[in-house]
Scaffold this active site. Structure first.
Site, PDB file in Angstrom:
ATOM      1  N   THR A 149       0.807  -1.221   0.000  1.00  0.00           N
ATOM      2  CA  THR A 149       0.000   0.000   0.000  1.00  0.00           C
ATOM      3  C   THR A 149       0.838   1.268   0.000  1.00  0.00           C
ATOM      4  O   THR A 149       0.347   2.334  -0.354  1.00  0.00           O
ATOM      5  CB  THR A 149      -0.839   0.053   1.280  1.00  0.00           C
ATOM      6  N   GLU A 170      -9.897   1.185   1.687  1.00  0.00           N
ATOM      7  CA  GLU A 170     -11.082   0.448   1.263  1.00  0.00           C
ATOM      8  C   GLU A 170     -12.179   1.284   0.634  1.00  0.00           C
ATOM      9  O   GLU A 170     -12.961   0.806  -0.179  1.00  0.00           O
ATOM     10  CB  GLU A 170     -11.613  -0.362   2.456  1.00  0.00           C
TER      11      GLU A 170
END
Ligand SMILES: Cc1cc2nc3c(=O)[nH]c(=O)nc-3n(C[C@H](O)[C@H](O)[C@H](O)COP(=O)(O)OP(=O)(O)OC[C@H]3O[C@@H](n4cnc5c(N)ncnc54)[C@H](O)[C@@H]3O)c2cc1C
Ligand code: SF4
Lengths: 337, 689
Positions: free
Chosen positions: B463, B655
């Site tokens: 990430t 998300e």
């Protein structure tokens, strides 16, 4: 994964000789299909004879204006070949609609024609599958068959040793079928030429055999006969995503127009059957008739009348009908403009 | 980076480990212990969905030269008191197709695979029960949902309000089983150094694994050392312990060797979880002016025989819109399937697909623009918890997004726009994701003249978390980036929460800030100084409702002959707190939106009802969006700082990008074609259904 031997020959005849004495052996092209199947335990050759660059890697002119394509020509090179793009646009389009850039660099012309079905029961050795394990039944008819055949399949129920609704996954083969190509094959007994119409077979009562080739026969080249009006041809592939997916339905078509009339036409379908499907019913209906959307649609419907879909692949019938109509319409519109 | 005055937070810092990754110098789990003469494991998996092993014959496998051991339920080491789904090779019972029933350990992976194929297993089996329907008589209400949410919520008299509503919709949506499919396959390298278990493992936080693995092998936390420096994606599938990690420990114990286990892509469809399918009934009631009077969201989903995984699918519905009468419910069926797990935004992803599609259908019924309908139902406070928002900028996301996308003047009529053979439409949907923080600790070692060593068992699953945490530490310590030596992903570092629930930055960042605070105004002695800090949920969790919000806009084109669907452009606008690093943040939003597009158009795992297995278990047959499917992605975020929630003012961004994206596409599909597809994915065949 089981152990195997790797062999190389110095010429095609040597490769044929090597495999002649090896009933469990196989030719290795780019390996993009065969090696995957070996990893899965679906293919278990004990000898690989590498032919990736052994047969011709050239595309040569034939005296009649056609082309001879060496079996070792990579899919990417064939798609980029100027004479192919000019004379047979549908062939270049079919290649470019298949697989991915990396795979096309690696895959060979011969290997492409002999790639095996993507049926998920075929690729899973724990499942019943008459093609992989003759007599074990067919897992797909009661299971996942959304992308399997609606034409020419054998469906005698899941337990029958004859049942198989697999499709042939090659795009290239569909274009070559429309072009009436000839496959040149070298066997222990010498060379022969197999028309594309006879290379792939329908499952009939023996789904284990995809083609009519005998064990050890080596594809050396493909002859594509001249077809001047193939300059107006198209390959249209419908798939689940914008690239990198096998055809749900594909249409390879070329048309010769005489004013508003169809002088001659070629239509082959992919994603529909165990072999590239030549739409002869539609061709016959169109030849000599008007080149109109209504006529195209009627011919497509006539061709699809033979379809025997299951619950989850019934969509292929209207989809194929639409795509035949649309592809012919595009060719005729282009011809007029 | 030499200036010390410039703030690192908020600036475009390229991924620190990027150069190593592209040069192949960043080792992933499987690439450790290359010279160690490791041995390899191949699994034998059950071919039946329910039953018992009646006989298992491993003689032929053991006889293969190079095979060191074949572990079966008869002779594998006994594990401690782990949850049922992890009791691998502990008994003859079989609960899903693909469950490991034996593990072969051999000198090479080829030999291991060959031998695995020779293990003969005989079963006594029954017909699988794998089909989820809303009218099953065995549906049950779990005690609570994932993440501690209540199973049901009811406010007011929903049925009466629905019956009285002048305008209403009553629609059911379904989403299929989906699989996480990170690029890196799950892999574990394990070795016992005496009574210490050393593991190099692909996971979302080593500390997440410690309780289960120590219990399984009867060791203390000191006897376990797990590292996972680089992880090639996870999406939730690497959050929890799975059976392959236990098999690695067992195989290492039995053989006394360094053992490597790497799952095949096919095995990843059974052994590391999936997203449950859902059946969701949405009922909305409204006044003619669009004011919602009732919201009902009833969810049916599955779990496995050996585990209860109760996805929190309707929980976003509890906070999105104002309405006096409201109800959400969750019911589960226990099926003969492998255990489900979390997959990017579990709950919000399927739930907001259904809610935001239903809101669109209501807008059509009402004849009100779907952006406007959402604006009219904006709640001033959290409508169910009745607490204030810490920050809520959904309205700004919708209006900003509408402007960027060019929404104004949209013709609401479906199926009337053509461009050649394409039918063209546009759609909108809202997004939300909870903001939380979890307990975490950090340590900073200061030695004069050397970079600060900042240690925390955080995890970077691809990430950019490593980079963002370095930025946070640099600012907190008031030094340039190269004066921070960040150490993460090691169970021997200070304990931190896993990389999940978009909580990484909000949990780890404040812990680093707290440690840095300890150092502030303190003289560092020549011998150095070590300080620690911690952070965790505070009063804000009780007193405020904290969520990120967003809005998606999509243009969809549908081929009128083939039914093929294209999404030439999407706009996503997010209000997600302080953005630590714009480059890596953009990638998170972009990846989320792309995964939402993929969910809308492609992703589905097909269960074979007769055999009970996932039939399309590889990436040739399980489609994720290809590059060619992704059009122009306009990604934007609002300036938002939420210091009421945590001192960084950040919210978490991993998300929210996926949430609602599929609804925007589905709504645009309707606008293009006039067909409402309520069952994902919207593949070309749906056009002919
Ligand atoms: C993910 C994926 C997606 C794909 N998508 C598509 C697609 O969309 N459309 C499409 O058409 N294809 C697609 N393909 C398939 C690809 O085109 C084939 O794998 C490739 O063309 C096979 O060529 P190859 O040379 O690698 O064959 P190999 O794998 O080497 O061989 C295939 C078979 O041919 C035999 N063989 C090879 N050469 C000869 C020869 N000269 N004579 C006799 N027998 C021979 C081999 O023994 C083997 O049985 C895809 C493949 C993958 C992996
Ligand atoms: S369709 Fe053919 S290939 Fe597929 S399972 Fe049936 S027999 Fe095998």
């Amino acid at each position: 994964m089981r152990e195997f031997r790797y062999e190389k020959a110095t010429d095609p005849a040597g490769a044929v000789a090597l495999l002649a004495g090896e009933p469990e052996g196989a030719y290795l092209g780019g390996g993009t299909n065969l090696v995957d199947l070996m990893r899965l335990g679906v293919a278990t050759p004990d000898v690989l004879v590498d032919v990736r660059t052994l047969t011709s890697t050239e595309v040569e002119d034939l005296p009649d204006g056609g082309l001879r394509i060496g079996a070792a020509v990579p899919n990417a090179d064939l798609a980029a070949e100027r004479r192919v793009r000019e004379r047979y646009p549908l062939l270049a389009q079919a290649l470019l609609a298949g697989a991915s850039g990396q795979l096309r660099n690696r895959a060979t012309t011969g290997g492409n024609l002999l790639q095996r079905t993507r049926c998920t029961y075929f690729t899973d050795t724990t499942m019943p599958c008459n093609k992989r394990a003759p007599g074990s039944g067919c897992g797909a008819v009661t299971g996942l068959h959304r992308n399997l055949a609606v034409l020419g399949a054998t469906d005698e129920g899941p337990e029958s040793a004859h049942t198989c609704i697999a499709t042939h996954p090659s795009d290239l083969a569909v274009a070559l079928r429309a072009l009436d190509a000839q496959v040149r094959v070298l066997g222990a007994g010498g060379e022969r030429s197999v028309p594309m119409a006879e290379l792939h077979r329908l499952p009939g009562d023996d789904p284990s055999r995809d083609t009519t080739l005998a064990h050890g026969e080596l594809i050396t080249a493909i002859d594509v006969p001249a077809l001047p009006w193939a300059t107006r041809s198209r390959y249209r592939k419908v798939r689940d995503r914008a690239s990198y997916a096998f055809a749900l339905v594909s249409v390879a078509a070329a048309m010769d127009l005489d004013g508003g009339c169809v002088r001659d036409v070629r239509i082959a379908l992919g994603g529909m059957a165990h072999a590239p499907w030549r739409a002869t019913v539609a061709e016959d209906a169109l030849r000599g008739g008007p080149a109109t959307e209504e006529a195209f649609a009627a011919a497509a419907e006539a061709e699809l009348a033979a379809a025997r879909p299951l619950a989850d692949n019934a969509f292929k019938v209207p989809m194929a009908t639409n795509m035949i109509t649309r592809t012919l319409l595009q060719i005729s519109t282009e011809a007029r403009s | 980076m030499t200036a010390t005055t410039e703030r690192a937070v908020g600036s475009d810092v390229r991924r620190l480990e990027g150069p190593d990754k592209v040069r192949g110098r960043a080792p992933y789990a499987y690439e450790h212990e290359l010279g160690a003469q490791a041995v390899f494991v191949a699994l034998v998996q059950s071919t039946v969905a329910r039953g018992r092993i009646t006989a298992i014959d491993s003689a032929a496998a053991t006889a293969v030269p190079g095979v060191l051991a074949v572990l079966t339920h008869e002779d594998a080491p006994r594990l401690g008191d782990v949850v049922e789904e992890l009791r691998v090779l502990q008994g003859p019972q079989v609960q899903y197709v693909g469950e490991p029933v034996a593990a072969v350990v051999a000198e090479t992976s080829e030999v291991a695979r060959d031998a695995a194929a020779r293990v003969q297993v005989t079963y006594e089996s029954g017909a699988p029960d794998v089909v989820l329907t809303a009218d099953r008589t065995d549906l049950y209400a779990p005690e609570q949902l994932m993440a501690g949410f209540e199973t049901d919520s009811v406010i007011g008299d929903v049925d009466t309000a629905l019956a009285a509503a002048p305008v209403s919709v009553d629609v059911t949506y379904t989403t299929p089983v989906q699989h996480n499919n990170p690029i890196e396959m799950h892999a574990t390298v394990a070795r016992w150094d005496g009574d210490v278990l050393r593991m190099w493992d692909a996971n979302q936080g080593p500390h997440n694994l410690v309780p289960v693995i120590t219990e399984a092998f009867g060791i203390t936390a000191d006897q376990l050392h797990i590292t996972s420096p680089h992880v090639g994606g996870a999406f939730g599938s690497k959050a929890f312990t799975h059976v392959h990690q236990l098999i690695a420990g067992m195989a290492a114990k039995v053989t006394g060797r360094t053992v490597k286990v790497e799952l095949t892509r096919q095995q990843m469809f059974t052994l590391v979880g999936h997203r449950t399918p859902t059946i969701q009934r949405l009922r909305l009631g409204a006044q003619p002016d669009g004011t919602l009077t009732a919201i009902s969201h009833e969810v049916v989903e599955h779990t496995s025989q050996n585990a209860e995984f109760a996805e929190q699918t309707a929980t976003a519905t509890r906070l999105m819109y104002a309405a006096p009468a409201r109800r959400t419910t969750h019911r589960l069926a226990r099926l003969d399937v492998p255990p489900p797990t979390i997959m990017r935004a579990p709950g919000e992803t399927p739930g907001m697909y259904a809610l935001e599609s239903a809101v669109d259908e209501l807008a059509v019924e009402l004849g009100i623009d779907p952006v406007e309908l959402r604006l009219r139902n904006e709640p001033a406070r959290d409508p169910e918890r009745d607490v204030p928002w810490s920050t809520r900028n959904l309205v700004a996301c919708l209006t900003e997004g509408a402007q960027r996308f060019g929404w104004a003047g949209r013709d609401p009529r479906p199926g009337v726009r053509e461009d050649g053979r394409w039918l063209v439409g546009t759609g909108v949907a809202a997004a939300t994701y909870p903001t939380r923080r979890r307990p975490s600790e950090a340590r900073i070692q200061a030695v004069p003249g050397q970079p600060y060593v900042v240690s925390i068992d955080a995890s970077d699953i691809g990430t950019g978390a490593r980079t963002a945490l370095t930025q946070i530490a640099a600012d907190a310590l008031r030094v340039p980036l190269d004066q921070v030596d960040l150490r993460i992903a090691d169970s021997r570092l200070p304990k931190a929460s896993g990389a999940g629930g978009s909580t990484g930055i909000t949990s780890w960042g404040p812990a680093i800030l707290a440690a840095a605070d300890e150092l502030r105004d303190r003289e560092v002695p020549p011998g150095g100084l070590t300080v620690t800090g911690s952070s965790g949920p505070g009063e804000e969790a009780e007193q405020l409702s904290s969520h990120a919000f967003g809005a998606h806009f999509a243009e969809v084109r549908v081929d009128r002959d083939s039914g093929e669907v294209r999404v030439p452009r999407m706009t996503g606008v997010f209000a997600a707190g302080r953005i630590i690093n714009p480059v890596t943040a953009r990638s998170q939003f972009l990846g989320g939106m792309t995964m939402g597009l993929s969910m809308a158009l492609h992703e589905q795992t097909v269960l074979d009802a007769g055999r009970g297995h996932f039939a399309n278990h590889d990436l040739a047959e399980y489609h994720v969006a290809a590059h060619a499917d992704v059009g122009a992605m306009d990604i934007h975020w609002l300036d938002e700082v939420d210091e009421a929630h945590n001192p960084l003012g950040a919210k978490g961004i991993g998300e929210i990008g996926i949430v609602g994206a599929a609804a925007a596409i589905g709504n645009a599909y309707w606008h293009a074609t006039g067909r409402r597809v309520r069952d994902l994915p919207i593949t070309p065949d749906r056009y002919f259904g």
